[in-house]
Scaffold this motif. Structure first.
Motif, PDB file in Angstrom:
ATOM      1  N   PRO A 141       0.806  -1.229   0.000  1.00  0.00           N
ATOM      2  CA  PRO A 141       0.000   0.000   0.000  1.00  0.00           C
ATOM      3  C   PRO A 141       0.834   1.271   0.000  1.00  0.00           C
ATOM      4  O   PRO A 141       0.523   2.226  -0.726  1.00  0.00           O
ATOM      5  CB  PRO A 141      -0.828  -0.135   1.283  1.00  0.00           C
ATOM      6  CG  PRO A 141      -0.965  -1.612   1.496  1.00  0.00           C
ATOM      7  CD  PRO A 141       0.335  -2.192   1.027  1.00  0.00           C
ATOM      8  N   TRP A 142       1.911   1.314   0.814  1.00  0.00           N
ATOM      9  CA  TRP A 142       2.702   2.540   0.909  1.00  0.00           C
ATOM     10  C   TRP A 142       3.543   2.819  -0.338  1.00  0.00           C
ATOM     11  O   TRP A 142       4.116   3.891  -0.470  1.00  0.00           O
ATOM     12  CB  TRP A 142       3.607   2.486   2.146  1.00  0.00           C
ATOM     13  CG  TRP A 142       4.549   1.310   2.170  1.00  0.00           C
ATOM     14  CD1 TRP A 142       5.776   1.238   1.606  1.00  0.00           C
ATOM     15  CD2 TRP A 142       4.305   0.037   2.778  1.00  0.00           C
ATOM     16  NE1 TRP A 142       6.339   0.006   1.819  1.00  0.00           N
ATOM     17  CE2 TRP A 142       5.459  -0.760   2.540  1.00  0.00           C
ATOM     18  CE3 TRP A 142       3.248  -0.505   3.506  1.00  0.00           C
ATOM     19  CZ2 TRP A 142       5.548  -2.062   2.999  1.00  0.00           C
ATOM     20  CZ3 TRP A 142       3.359  -1.805   3.963  1.00  0.00           C
ATOM     21  CH2 TRP A 142       4.492  -2.561   3.719  1.00  0.00           C
ATOM     22  N   GLN A 143       3.622   1.846  -1.237  1.00  0.00           N
ATOM     23  CA  GLN A 143       4.367   2.048  -2.479  1.00  0.00           C
ATOM     24  C   GLN A 143       3.477   2.516  -3.634  1.00  0.00           C
ATOM     25  O   GLN A 143       3.976   2.762  -4.722  1.00  0.00           O
ATOM     26  CB  GLN A 143       5.052   0.732  -2.875  1.00  0.00           C
ATOM     27  CG  GLN A 143       6.080   0.244  -1.870  1.00  0.00           C
ATOM     28  CD  GLN A 143       6.605  -1.141  -2.235  1.00  0.00           C
ATOM     29  OE1 GLN A 143       5.839  -2.085  -2.431  1.00  0.00           O
ATOM     30  NE2 GLN A 143       7.930  -1.256  -2.333  1.00  0.00           N
ATOM     31  N   ARG A 144       2.193   2.647  -3.407  1.00  0.00           N
ATOM     32  CA  ARG A 144       1.258   2.944  -4.495  1.00  0.00           C
ATOM     33  C   ARG A 144       0.949   4.432  -4.669  1.00  0.00           C
ATOM     34  O   ARG A 144       0.215   4.811  -5.571  1.00  0.00           O
ATOM     35  CB  ARG A 144      -0.055   2.178  -4.265  1.00  0.00           C
ATOM     36  CG  ARG A 144       0.147   0.672  -4.260  1.00  0.00           C
ATOM     37  CD  ARG A 144      -1.151  -0.084  -4.265  1.00  0.00           C
ATOM     38  NE  ARG A 144      -0.904  -1.526  -4.284  1.00  0.00           N
ATOM     39  CZ  ARG A 144      -1.762  -2.440  -4.726  1.00  0.00           C
ATOM     40  NH1 ARG A 144      -2.958  -2.050  -5.184  1.00  0.00           N
ATOM     41  NH2 ARG A 144      -1.450  -3.723  -4.717  1.00  0.00           N
ATOM     42  N   ASP A 145       1.448   5.273  -3.792  1.00  0.00           N
ATOM     43  CA  ASP A 145       1.217   6.714  -3.849  1.00  0.00           C
ATOM     44  C   ASP A 145      -0.284   7.033  -3.809  1.00  0.00           C
ATOM     45  O   ASP A 145      -0.807   7.807  -4.610  1.00  0.00           O
ATOM     46  CB  ASP A 145       1.850   7.330  -5.100  1.00  0.00           C
ATOM     47  CG  ASP A 145       2.108   8.818  -4.934  1.00  0.00           C
ATOM     48  OD1 ASP A 145       1.864   9.334  -3.831  1.00  0.00           O
ATOM     49  OD2 ASP A 145       2.521   9.463  -5.916  1.00  0.00           O
ATOM     50  N   ILE A 146      -0.964   6.388  -2.859  1.00  0.00           N
ATOM     51  CA  ILE A 146      -2.377   6.664  -2.628  1.00  0.00           C
ATOM     52  C   ILE A 146      -2.542   7.025  -1.152  1.00  0.00           C
ATOM     53  O   ILE A 146      -1.652   6.772  -0.333  1.00  0.00           O
ATOM     54  CB  ILE A 146      -3.279   5.449  -2.985  1.00  0.00           C
ATOM     55  CG1 ILE A 146      -2.810   4.170  -2.257  1.00  0.00           C
ATOM     56  CG2 ILE A 146      -3.272   5.207  -4.481  1.00  0.00           C
ATOM     57  CD1 ILE A 146      -3.471   3.902  -0.972  1.00  0.00           C
ATOM     58  N   ALA A 147      -3.656   7.640  -0.824  1.00  0.00           N
ATOM     59  CA  ALA A 147      -3.971   7.940   0.574  1.00  0.00           C
ATOM     60  C   ALA A 147      -5.427   7.583   0.806  1.00  0.00           C
ATOM     61  O   ALA A 147      -6.281   7.830  -0.041  1.00  0.00           O
ATOM     62  CB  ALA A 147      -3.726   9.410   0.889  1.00  0.00           C
ATOM     63  N   MET A 148      -5.723   6.991   1.966  1.00  0.00           N
ATOM     64  CA  MET A 148      -7.058   6.476   2.238  1.00  0.00           C
ATOM     65  C   MET A 148      -7.648   7.127   3.484  1.00  0.00           C
ATOM     66  O   MET A 148      -6.954   7.311   4.490  1.00  0.00           O
ATOM     67  CB  MET A 148      -7.007   4.958   2.419  1.00  0.00           C
ATOM     68  CG  MET A 148      -8.352   4.277   2.366  1.00  0.00           C
ATOM     69  SD  MET A 148      -8.147   2.495   2.034  1.00  0.00           S
ATOM     70  CE  MET A 148      -9.862   1.966   1.995  1.00  0.00           C
ATOM     71  N   VAL A 149      -8.917   7.488   3.385  1.00  0.00           N
ATOM     72  CA  VAL A 149      -9.661   8.041   4.522  1.00  0.00           C
ATOM     73  C   VAL A 149     -10.719   7.017   4.902  1.00  0.00           C
ATOM     74  O   VAL A 149     -11.572   6.662   4.077  1.00  0.00           O
ATOM     75  CB  VAL A 149     -10.308   9.386   4.167  1.00  0.00           C
ATOM     76  CG1 VAL A 149     -11.092   9.928   5.366  1.00  0.00           C
ATOM     77  CG2 VAL A 149      -9.253  10.391   3.721  1.00  0.00           C
ATOM     78  N   PHE A 150     -10.678   6.556   6.149  1.00  0.00           N
ATOM     79  CA  PHE A 150     -11.548   5.469   6.592  1.00  0.00           C
ATOM     80  C   PHE A 150     -12.804   6.004   7.280  1.00  0.00           C
ATOM     81  O   PHE A 150     -12.880   7.170   7.673  1.00  0.00           O
ATOM     82  CB  PHE A 150     -10.803   4.544   7.560  1.00  0.00           C
ATOM     83  CG  PHE A 150      -9.626   3.847   6.960  1.00  0.00           C
ATOM     84  CD1 PHE A 150      -9.772   2.640   6.301  1.00  0.00           C
ATOM     85  CD2 PHE A 150      -8.355   4.403   7.054  1.00  0.00           C
ATOM     86  CE1 PHE A 150      -8.676   1.994   5.749  1.00  0.00           C
ATOM     87  CE2 PHE A 150      -7.253   3.763   6.504  1.00  0.00           C
ATOM     88  CZ  PHE A 150      -7.423   2.555   5.846  1.00  0.00           C
ATOM     89  N   GLN A 151     -13.743   5.109   7.476  1.00  0.00           N
ATOM     90  CA  GLN A 151     -14.991   5.439   8.155  1.00  0.00           C
ATOM     91  C   GLN A 151     -14.762   5.811   9.621  1.00  0.00           C
ATOM     92  O   GLN A 151     -15.418   6.695  10.162  1.00  0.00           O
ATOM     93  CB  GLN A 151     -15.944   4.238   8.063  1.00  0.00           C
ATOM     94  CG  GLN A 151     -17.270   4.422   8.779  1.00  0.00           C
ATOM     95  CD  GLN A 151     -18.160   3.199   8.619  1.00  0.00           C
ATOM     96  OE1 GLN A 151     -17.978   2.404   7.709  1.00  0.00           O
ATOM     97  NE2 GLN A 151     -19.112   3.047   9.511  1.00  0.00           N
ATOM     98  N   ASP A 152     -13.798   5.146  10.277  1.00  0.00           N
ATOM     99  CA  ASP A 152     -13.634   5.330  11.718  1.00  0.00           C
ATOM    100  C   ASP A 152     -12.504   6.300  12.087  1.00  0.00           C
ATOM    101  O   ASP A 152     -12.026   6.295  13.232  1.00  0.00           O
ATOM    102  CB  ASP A 152     -13.390   3.978  12.400  1.00  0.00           C
ATOM    103  CG  ASP A 152     -12.146   3.276  11.862  1.00  0.00           C
ATOM    104  OD1 ASP A 152     -11.486   3.842  10.986  1.00  0.00           O
ATOM    105  OD2 ASP A 152     -11.849   2.166  12.338  1.00  0.00           O
ATOM    106  N   TYR A 153     -12.049   7.131  11.134  1.00  0.00           N
ATOM    107  CA  TYR A 153     -11.037   8.174  11.348  1.00  0.00           C
ATOM    108  C   TYR A 153      -9.646   7.612  11.623  1.00  0.00           C
ATOM    109  O   TYR A 153      -8.677   8.053  11.028  1.00  0.00           O
ATOM    110  CB  TYR A 153     -11.414   9.132  12.490  1.00  0.00           C
ATOM    111  CG  TYR A 153     -12.839   9.595  12.518  1.00  0.00           C
ATOM    112  CD1 TYR A 153     -13.518   9.915  11.341  1.00  0.00           C
ATOM    113  CD2 TYR A 153     -13.534   9.713  13.711  1.00  0.00           C
ATOM    114  CE1 TYR A 153     -14.837  10.341  11.365  1.00  0.00           C
ATOM    115  CE2 TYR A 153     -14.853  10.143  13.753  1.00  0.00           C
ATOM    116  CZ  TYR A 153     -15.499  10.448  12.572  1.00  0.00           C
ATOM    117  OH  TYR A 153     -16.800  10.858  12.605  1.00  0.00           O
ATOM    118  N   ALA A 154      -9.512   6.654  12.572  1.00  0.00           N
ATOM    119  CA  ALA A 154      -8.233   6.012  12.899  1.00  0.00           C
ATOM    120  C   ALA A 154      -7.157   7.023  13.285  1.00  0.00           C
ATOM    121  O   ALA A 154      -6.018   6.949  12.837  1.00  0.00           O
ATOM    122  CB  ALA A 154      -7.766   5.160  11.710  1.00  0.00           C
TER     123      ALA A 154
END
Length: 347
Positions: A72-85
């Motif tokens: 995941p960290w090599q894909r140059d994406i960022a994710m926003v989850f339902q539970d904030y985390a």
């Protein structure tokens, strides 16, 4: 070059195939929304793009680079989850800048990026607070800021507003749309709420049982649904469907009235008409029945009629005051209707 390219991806859990050979492209700067009922595969597909789920066949490419084997960290994406985390022991500033700190970026550069992102999200006055001192909407802004600070190629949102109350959802929905307009970034958003999908998306991907039912702009899906499933899922209140017979170039409505159709289909079918396209009185064909329920909403009044075994819902102006038990005729423009086969495809 597409920002994201999905080619024939298949995901199985044991013998159960939950993503069934999906293919589509996402253009740079596009806001794409995956929508569908629970269990349709929308969150699984998002996690496959993020690298959080493996899959058995197909290809995922970001900016032309196949990322199937990348973490995941090599894909140059960022994710926003339902539970904030969020990290509860860290300040807002530390939460936003954590990924940059872990990447070894200079402290002053991190502080400058965090400050820039905080100003865009209007949370600059909250940087010293801990998450427990924030409201739900503020926490969601911090989660979005943590994604923004990395300047990713693609933002992934997994039902980020599900934990918010109704009013705050509306406010945050507007903020996310404005954020996309300011950044011009590629965003992929998962929701089960078709109102969120309609208001946010440049294009919507409607999923059902791991398959794509239709891809199109909100207007295309609303005006020209490819199937009864899409017609029933997009639009609020949902489209009405009544059983009809089609023969000799005409549709026979439940009351016996016939309306001409260019469709070559013959036999049983469903005729769909949206509640907002029905009116009391006026010219044109009509669905007749007895008013069984009246729901005043202020600007609108929802009226349900019983026509035999069928229930038909109309959205009427708020100053209309029909009475339960009254027999009425709901007229419509046939050109705004849709005809569906018994299998559910538009004909």
């Amino acid at each position: 070059m597409p920002a994201l390219s999905i080619r024939n991806v298949v995901k199985r859990y044991g013998a159960a195939e939950v993503i069934r050979s999906l293919s589509f492209d996402v253009s740079p700067g596009e806001f794409i929304v995956f929508v569908g009922p629970s269990g349709c595969g929308k969150s699984t597909l998002l996690r496959m793009i993020a690298g959080l789920e493996d899959f058995q066949a197909g290809e995922v490419a970001i900016d032309g680079r196949v990322v199937n084997g990348l973490a995941p960290w090599q894909r140059d994406i960022a994710m926003v989850f339902q539970d904030y985390a969020l990290y509860p022991h860290m300040s807002v500033a530390a939460n936003i800048g954590f990924s940059l700190k872990m990447a070894g970026i200079d402290r002053k550069a991190v502080a400058a990026k965090v400050d820039r992102v905080a100003q865009v999200l209007q949370i600059g006055h909250l940087l010293d607070r801990k998450p427990k001192a924030l409201s739900g909407g503020q926490r969601q802004r911090v989660a979005i800021g943590r994604a923004m600070v990395r300047d990713p190629k693609i933002f992934l949102f997994d039902e980020p507003l599900s934990n918010l109350d109704a009013k705050l959802r509306v406010d945050m929905r507007a903020e996310i749309k404005q954020l996309h307009q300011r950044l011009g970034a590629t965003m992929i958003y998962v929701t089960h709420d078709q109102v969120e999908a309609m208001t946010l998306a440049d294009r919507i991907v409607v999923l059902k049982e791991g398959r794509i039912e239709q891809i199109g702009t909100p207007s295309e899906l609303y005006r020209a649904p490819a199937s009864r499933f899409v017609a029933s899922f997009i639009g609020s209140p949902a489209m009405n469907f009544v059983p009809v017979e089609v023969a000799d170039g005409a549709i026979t409505l439940p009351g016996g009235e016939r309306i001409p159709t260019p469709s070559a289909h013959a036999g049983r079918a469903s005729f769909g008409i949206r509640p907002e396209h029905l009116s009391l009185g006026g010219d044109g064909p009509a669905l007749r029945g007895t008013i069984s329920l009246v729901e005043p909403l202020g600007a609108d009044t929802l009226v349900t009629i019983a026509s035999g075994e069928e229930r038909v819902l109309a959205r009427l102006p708020g100053d209309v005051a029909p009475v339960p038990g009254e027999v009425v005729a709901l007229t419509f423009d046939p050109g705004r209707g849709a005809l569906f086969s018994v299998e559910g495809r538009r004909v």
